[in-house]
Design an enzyme around this catalytic site. Structure first.
Site, PDB file in Angstrom:
ATOM      1  N   THR A  28       0.839  -1.204   0.000  1.00  0.00           N
ATOM      2  CA  THR A  28       0.000   0.000   0.000  1.00  0.00           C
ATOM      3  C   THR A  28       0.873   1.254   0.000  1.00  0.00           C
ATOM      4  OG1 THR A  28      -0.224  -0.182   2.409  1.00  0.00           O
ATOM      5  CG2 THR A  28      -2.063  -0.969   1.094  1.00  0.00           C
ATOM      6  N   PHE A  35      -7.302  -4.638  -1.836  1.00  0.00           N
ATOM      7  CA  PHE A  35      -8.691  -4.748  -2.317  1.00  0.00           C
ATOM      8  C   PHE A  35      -9.616  -5.266  -1.214  1.00  0.00           C
ATOM      9  CE2 PHE A  35      -7.004  -8.955  -3.171  1.00  0.00           C
ATOM     10  CZ  PHE A  35      -8.053  -9.790  -2.838  1.00  0.00           C
ATOM     11  N   ARG A  36      -9.059  -6.021  -0.243  1.00  0.00           N
ATOM     12  CA  ARG A  36      -9.897  -6.580   0.821  1.00  0.00           C
ATOM     13  C   ARG A  36     -10.473  -5.498   1.738  1.00  0.00           C
ATOM     14  NH1 ARG A  36      -5.667  -9.740   0.883  1.00  0.00           N
ATOM     15  NH2 ARG A  36      -5.917 -11.740  -0.110  1.00  0.00           N
ATOM     16  N   HIS A 121       1.226 -16.277  -3.270  1.00  0.00           N
ATOM     17  CA  HIS A 121       0.050 -16.138  -4.128  1.00  0.00           C
ATOM     18  C   HIS A 121       0.414 -15.944  -5.597  1.00  0.00           C
ATOM     19  CE1 HIS A 121      -2.473 -14.857  -0.360  1.00  0.00           C
ATOM     20  NE2 HIS A 121      -2.148 -16.133  -0.360  1.00  0.00           N
ATOM     21  N   CYS A 150      -3.304 -16.554 -26.263  1.00  0.00           N
ATOM     22  CA  CYS A 150      -1.983 -17.038 -26.669  1.00  0.00           C
ATOM     23  C   CYS A 150      -1.929 -17.131 -28.196  1.00  0.00           C
ATOM     24  CB  CYS A 150      -1.768 -18.405 -26.038  1.00  0.00           C
ATOM     25  SG  CYS A 150      -0.231 -19.220 -26.488  1.00  0.00           S
ATOM     26  N   ASN A 213       2.310  -3.704  12.035  1.00  0.00           N
ATOM     27  CA  ASN A 213       1.016  -3.586  11.367  1.00  0.00           C
ATOM     28  C   ASN A 213       0.219  -2.474  12.038  1.00  0.00           C
ATOM     29  OD1 ASN A 213      -0.677  -4.722   9.263  1.00  0.00           O
ATOM     30  ND2 ASN A 213      -2.086  -5.299  10.904  1.00  0.00           N
TER      31      ASN A 213
HETATM   32 ZN    ZN Z   1      -0.840 -21.366 -25.936  1.00  0.00          ZN
END
Ligand code: ZN
Length: 243
Positions: A28, A35-36, A121, A150, A213
């Site tokens: 941030t 987004f949460r 993630h 693709c 935090n």
């Molecule tokens: Zn492909």
């Protein structure tokens, strides 16, 4: 310099096995919103909450709508590493930080110079054809409209872990090991309520757990040091004379 930062500085100076675990709050300060924490903002623009749009089943069923939200709210190609990313990269270069574990997908730790980055993630910088596995850069997503395709005709999917999808087990195991072996564990910019990633820190065996935090976390009572300041400012201050 206040007391807690002096304590943090001491811990950093006296350790060569620091592990950092970070969440959205680290980014941030580079201008990437969490987004949460902003669910309400999207209600007028999107028919579904972010957690629904960013799910595997939504991606498969409504790929175009997924990409509309994703390009609009999840990608910040002009964001730059902030003081926190830079301080951690410097600490790794000094042989102090052994791993940076992140829940963010923006690639900013790597851009700042960190090498051992474990992206729980995934990364928005990697995008993979679902048919032939060809890998594309972020540019491909930014420079196309609608569903990015693709060369083979397959649909390209960001290499980020969506809701309903499992984490990469190799990354999870490396993160678990790093935390288990850590002397100092710094947890920053996360409220520690996204599982299973947040459960990782229960593997820590030491007694130098530092939480940075702005709000409370469920792990506050286990922390040896709690800092409620800006993470960039804190890490910059604490590393300013580490040698
Ligand atoms: Zn492909």
């Amino acid at each position: 310099m206040n007391d807690t930062i002096t304590k943090l500085k001491d811990l950093l100076q006296n350790s060569d096995n620091i592990v950092f675990f970070g969440g959205a709050g680290v980014s941030t300060e580079s201008g990437i919103p969490d987004f949460r924490s902003a669910d309400g903002l999207y209600n007028t623009e999107y028919a579904y909450p972010p957690e629904t749009i960013l799910s595997h089943s939504f991606f498969m069923a409504h790929t175009e709508e997924f990409y509309r939200f994703y390009r609009d709210k999840m990608l910040y190609p002009n964001a730059k590493p902030n003081k926190a990313h830079i301080a951690l990269a410097k600490l790794e270069e000094q042989g102090k930080v052994k791993a940076v574990i992140t829940q963010n997908v923006d690639g900013l730790h790597t851009e700042a110079g960190s090498v051992n980055v474990l992206e729980l993630h995934g990364s928005a910088l990697r995008n993979i054809c679902m048919a032939c596995k060809e890998c594309y850069s972020l540019k491909k997503i930014l420079q196309t409209d609608g569903i990015p395709l693709c060369a083979c005709g397959g649909t390209i999917k960001p290499d980020v872990v969506l809701y309903e999808e499992g984490l990469d087990m190799t990354v999870m195991m490396r993160a678990t090991d790093a935390i288990y072996d850590a002397d100092v564990l710094i947890v920053g910019g996360t409220s520690l309520n996204v599982y299973p990633a947040a459960g990782l820190i229960t593997n820590y065996q030491g007694n130098k757990l530092i939480l940075i935090n702005k709000s409370e976390t469920p792990y506050d009572r286990h922390a040896n040091l709690i800092i409620r300041e800006s993470i960039g400012h804190t890490l910059e201050e604490a590393t300013s004379v580490v040698h």
